[in-house]
Design a protein around this motif. Structure first.
Motif, PDB file in Angstrom:
ATOM      1  N   ILE A 111       0.820  -1.202   0.000  1.00  0.00           N
ATOM      2  CA  ILE A 111       0.000   0.000   0.000  1.00  0.00           C
ATOM      3  C   ILE A 111       0.859   1.261   0.000  1.00  0.00           C
ATOM      4  O   ILE A 111       0.721   2.136  -0.857  1.00  0.00           O
ATOM      5  CB  ILE A 111      -0.961  -0.011   1.201  1.00  0.00           C
ATOM      6  N   TYR A 112       1.783   1.343   0.968  1.00  0.00           N
ATOM      7  CA  TYR A 112       2.531   2.593   1.113  1.00  0.00           C
ATOM      8  C   TYR A 112       3.644   2.715   0.076  1.00  0.00           C
ATOM      9  O   TYR A 112       3.810   3.777  -0.536  1.00  0.00           O
ATOM     10  CB  TYR A 112       3.104   2.693   2.521  1.00  0.00           C
ATOM     11  N   VAL A 113       4.422   1.650  -0.126  1.00  0.00           N
ATOM     12  CA  VAL A 113       5.514   1.725  -1.094  1.00  0.00           C
ATOM     13  C   VAL A 113       4.986   1.596  -2.519  1.00  0.00           C
ATOM     14  O   VAL A 113       5.381   2.347  -3.417  1.00  0.00           O
ATOM     15  CB  VAL A 113       6.565   0.640  -0.799  1.00  0.00           C
ATOM     16  N   GLY A 114       4.085   0.645  -2.741  1.00  0.00           N
ATOM     17  CA  GLY A 114       3.616   0.392  -4.094  1.00  0.00           C
ATOM     18  C   GLY A 114       2.510   1.296  -4.575  1.00  0.00           C
ATOM     19  O   GLY A 114       2.269   1.368  -5.781  1.00  0.00           O
ATOM     20  N   ALA A 115       1.826   1.997  -3.675  1.00  0.00           N
ATOM     21  CA  ALA A 115       0.712   2.845  -4.101  1.00  0.00           C
ATOM     22  C   ALA A 115       0.920   4.304  -3.699  1.00  0.00           C
ATOM     23  O   ALA A 115       0.969   5.189  -4.552  1.00  0.00           O
ATOM     24  CB  ALA A 115      -0.600   2.321  -3.507  1.00  0.00           C
ATOM     25  N   VAL A 116       1.058   4.558  -2.407  1.00  0.00           N
ATOM     26  CA  VAL A 116       1.140   5.942  -1.935  1.00  0.00           C
ATOM     27  C   VAL A 116       2.425   6.612  -2.418  1.00  0.00           C
ATOM     28  O   VAL A 116       2.408   7.729  -2.948  1.00  0.00           O
ATOM     29  CB  VAL A 116       1.041   5.979  -0.397  1.00  0.00           C
ATOM     30  N   ASN A 117       3.560   5.922  -2.270  1.00  0.00           N
ATOM     31  CA  ASN A 117       4.818   6.528  -2.681  1.00  0.00           C
ATOM     32  C   ASN A 117       4.891   6.707  -4.195  1.00  0.00           C
ATOM     33  O   ASN A 117       5.416   7.715  -4.690  1.00  0.00           O
ATOM     34  CB  ASN A 117       5.985   5.662  -2.202  1.00  0.00           C
ATOM     35  N   VAL A 118       4.380   5.749  -4.940  1.00  0.00           N
ATOM     36  CA  VAL A 118       4.344   5.890  -6.396  1.00  0.00           C
ATOM     37  C   VAL A 118       3.414   7.026  -6.800  1.00  0.00           C
ATOM     38  O   VAL A 118       3.705   7.793  -7.740  1.00  0.00           O
ATOM     39  CB  VAL A 118       3.916   4.559  -7.039  1.00  0.00           C
ATOM     40  N   LEU A 119       2.306   7.197  -6.102  1.00  0.00           N
ATOM     41  CA  LEU A 119       1.402   8.308  -6.384  1.00  0.00           C
ATOM     42  C   LEU A 119       2.078   9.648  -6.111  1.00  0.00           C
ATOM     43  O   LEU A 119       1.920  10.611  -6.870  1.00  0.00           O
ATOM     44  CB  LEU A 119       0.137   8.166  -5.532  1.00  0.00           C
ATOM     45  N   ILE A 120       2.861   9.727  -5.037  1.00  0.00           N
ATOM     46  CA  ILE A 120       3.595  10.955  -4.739  1.00  0.00           C
ATOM     47  C   ILE A 120       4.605  11.254  -5.850  1.00  0.00           C
ATOM     48  O   ILE A 120       4.739  12.405  -6.301  1.00  0.00           O
ATOM     49  CB  ILE A 120       4.287  10.837  -3.367  1.00  0.00           C
ATOM     50  N   PRO A 158     -12.479   6.049   7.464  1.00  0.00           N
ATOM     51  CA  PRO A 158     -11.149   6.628   7.174  1.00  0.00           C
ATOM     52  C   PRO A 158     -10.495   6.041   5.934  1.00  0.00           C
ATOM     53  O   PRO A 158      -9.822   6.755   5.187  1.00  0.00           O
ATOM     54  CB  PRO A 158     -10.340   6.302   8.438  1.00  0.00           C
ATOM     55  N   PHE A 159     -10.717   4.748   5.672  1.00  0.00           N
ATOM     56  CA  PHE A 159     -10.135   4.137   4.476  1.00  0.00           C
ATOM     57  C   PHE A 159     -10.731   4.741   3.209  1.00  0.00           C
ATOM     58  O   PHE A 159     -10.002   5.069   2.256  1.00  0.00           O
ATOM     59  CB  PHE A 159     -10.369   2.628   4.513  1.00  0.00           C
ATOM     60  N   GLU A 160     -12.033   4.912   3.182  1.00  0.00           N
ATOM     61  CA  GLU A 160     -12.675   5.494   2.002  1.00  0.00           C
ATOM     62  C   GLU A 160     -12.267   6.951   1.821  1.00  0.00           C
ATOM     63  O   GLU A 160     -12.041   7.413   0.695  1.00  0.00           O
ATOM     64  CB  GLU A 160     -14.200   5.380   2.123  1.00  0.00           C
ATOM     65  N   LEU A 161     -12.154   7.705   2.913  1.00  0.00           N
ATOM     66  CA  LEU A 161     -11.738   9.104   2.812  1.00  0.00           C
ATOM     67  C   LEU A 161     -10.305   9.217   2.300  1.00  0.00           C
ATOM     68  O   LEU A 161      -9.988  10.103   1.488  1.00  0.00           O
ATOM     69  CB  LEU A 161     -11.863   9.785   4.175  1.00  0.00           C
ATOM     70  N   ALA A 162      -9.435   8.330   2.760  1.00  0.00           N
ATOM     71  CA  ALA A 162      -8.053   8.352   2.262  1.00  0.00           C
ATOM     72  C   ALA A 162      -7.996   8.010   0.776  1.00  0.00           C
ATOM     73  O   ALA A 162      -7.220   8.610   0.020  1.00  0.00           O
ATOM     74  CB  ALA A 162      -7.201   7.373   3.069  1.00  0.00           C
ATOM     75  N   SER A 163      -8.838   7.071   0.329  1.00  0.00           N
ATOM     76  CA  SER A 163      -8.869   6.726  -1.096  1.00  0.00           C
ATOM     77  C   SER A 163      -9.339   7.897  -1.940  1.00  0.00           C
ATOM     78  O   SER A 163      -8.759   8.206  -2.984  1.00  0.00           O
ATOM     79  CB  SER A 163      -9.782   5.516  -1.315  1.00  0.00           C
ATOM     80  N   VAL A 164     -10.387   8.585  -1.487  1.00  0.00           N
ATOM     81  CA  VAL A 164     -10.885   9.755  -2.223  1.00  0.00           C
ATOM     82  C   VAL A 164      -9.849  10.876  -2.239  1.00  0.00           C
ATOM     83  O   VAL A 164      -9.640  11.548  -3.259  1.00  0.00           O
ATOM     84  CB  VAL A 164     -12.215  10.237  -1.601  1.00  0.00           C
ATOM     85  N   LEU A 165      -9.156  11.065  -1.129  1.00  0.00           N
ATOM     86  CA  LEU A 165      -8.132  12.112  -1.060  1.00  0.00           C
ATOM     87  C   LEU A 165      -6.989  11.831  -2.026  1.00  0.00           C
ATOM     88  O   LEU A 165      -6.512  12.730  -2.734  1.00  0.00           O
ATOM     89  CB  LEU A 165      -7.611  12.218   0.376  1.00  0.00           C
ATOM     90  N   LEU A 166      -6.538  10.578  -2.085  1.00  0.00           N
ATOM     91  CA  LEU A 166      -5.467  10.221  -3.014  1.00  0.00           C
ATOM     92  C   LEU A 166      -5.923  10.373  -4.462  1.00  0.00           C
ATOM     93  O   LEU A 166      -5.158  10.826  -5.326  1.00  0.00           O
ATOM     94  CB  LEU A 166      -4.995   8.800  -2.747  1.00  0.00           C
ATOM     95  N   LEU A 167      -7.160  10.016  -4.747  1.00  0.00           N
ATOM     96  CA  LEU A 167      -7.681  10.179  -6.109  1.00  0.00           C
ATOM     97  C   LEU A 167      -7.763  11.652  -6.493  1.00  0.00           C
ATOM     98  O   LEU A 167      -7.412  12.040  -7.621  1.00  0.00           O
ATOM     99  CB  LEU A 167      -9.058   9.522  -6.217  1.00  0.00           C
ATOM    100  N   MET A 168      -8.195  12.499  -5.569  1.00  0.00           N
ATOM    101  CA  MET A 168      -8.244  13.939  -5.846  1.00  0.00           C
ATOM    102  C   MET A 168      -6.847  14.506  -6.090  1.00  0.00           C
ATOM    103  O   MET A 168      -6.656  15.365  -6.965  1.00  0.00           O
ATOM    104  CB  MET A 168      -8.913  14.661  -4.676  1.00  0.00           C
TER     105      MET A 168
END
Length: 203
Positions: free
Chosen positions: A65-74, A147-157
């Protein structure tokens, strides 16, 4: 201390040192791309600490999640925007630095008080064992679903905003006075008639 405890202690010290060094690099480096890569190293170090705590599922989720998704999104957001702007000195910059230092000090004090006040004794009755994944899933889709759904929407935005900023068309600072001239097509230059064609027309 037996051999297993010694290996765990050395592994913990190495992972903690790597995590602290990478975290300092995230904050202190001027190149934001290097900071994003070091943030991924911080996440990997944290997953190693989860492995030492016998939480294999949490360690795998940390990497996925963090390395493969969040960090790549950043990284995508940084590389899509990538605006080159000259540095502008801000008035009263010391006020922002003082506010940042106050917020960081408050967060450090809050986390330190939580570490001191938390009982760290491990009771054998609290260990979930093989049911840890089931318990995490139950809490994840019941207590922490919002919180999981809000974090997903925030990352998508954030991703959509980075794409919009990257695809923004160039707008000139000064528009031409005669805007109608912009939409006119240039005329094709007339070809010069040869002398032979002129004589034939006269005859």
């Amino acid at each position: 201390m037996n051999l297993a405890e010694g290996v765990q202690f050395v592994s913990f010290m190495l992972l903690a040192a790597m995590m602290l060094a990478a975290a300092l690099g995230v904050v202190l480096l001027e190149n934001i791309v290097y900071s994003a890569f070091l943030l991924g190293m911080v996440f990997i170090s944290i997953s190693g600490l989860y492995v030492l705590l016998n939480a294999g599922f949490v360690a795998a989720a940390q990497i996925l999640i963090y390395v493969g998704a969040v960090n790549v999104l950043i990284l995508f957001g940084i590389m899509l925007v990538n605006k080159q702007e000259a540095f502008k000195s801000m008035p009263n910059a010391w006020l922002g630095k003082l506010t940042t230092a106050g917020v960081c000090t408050g967060l450090f004090a809050l986390l330190s008080s939580m570490v001191v006040a938390t009982p760290w004794e491990i009771s054998p009755e609290a260990a979930a064992g093989d049911r840890s994944v089931v318990l995490i899933g139950e809490h994840f889709f019941s207590d922490f679903l919002l919180p999981f759904e809000l974090a997903s929407v925030l990352l998508l935005m954030a991703l959509v905003g980075a794409i919009i900023l990257a695809r923004r068309e160039y707008l000139p600072d000064e528009l031409p006075e005669a805007t109608a001239e912009v939409f006119k097509l240039p005329e094709r230059p007339r070809e010069l008639a040869s002398a032979g064609s002129i004589q034939s027309e006269e005859s």
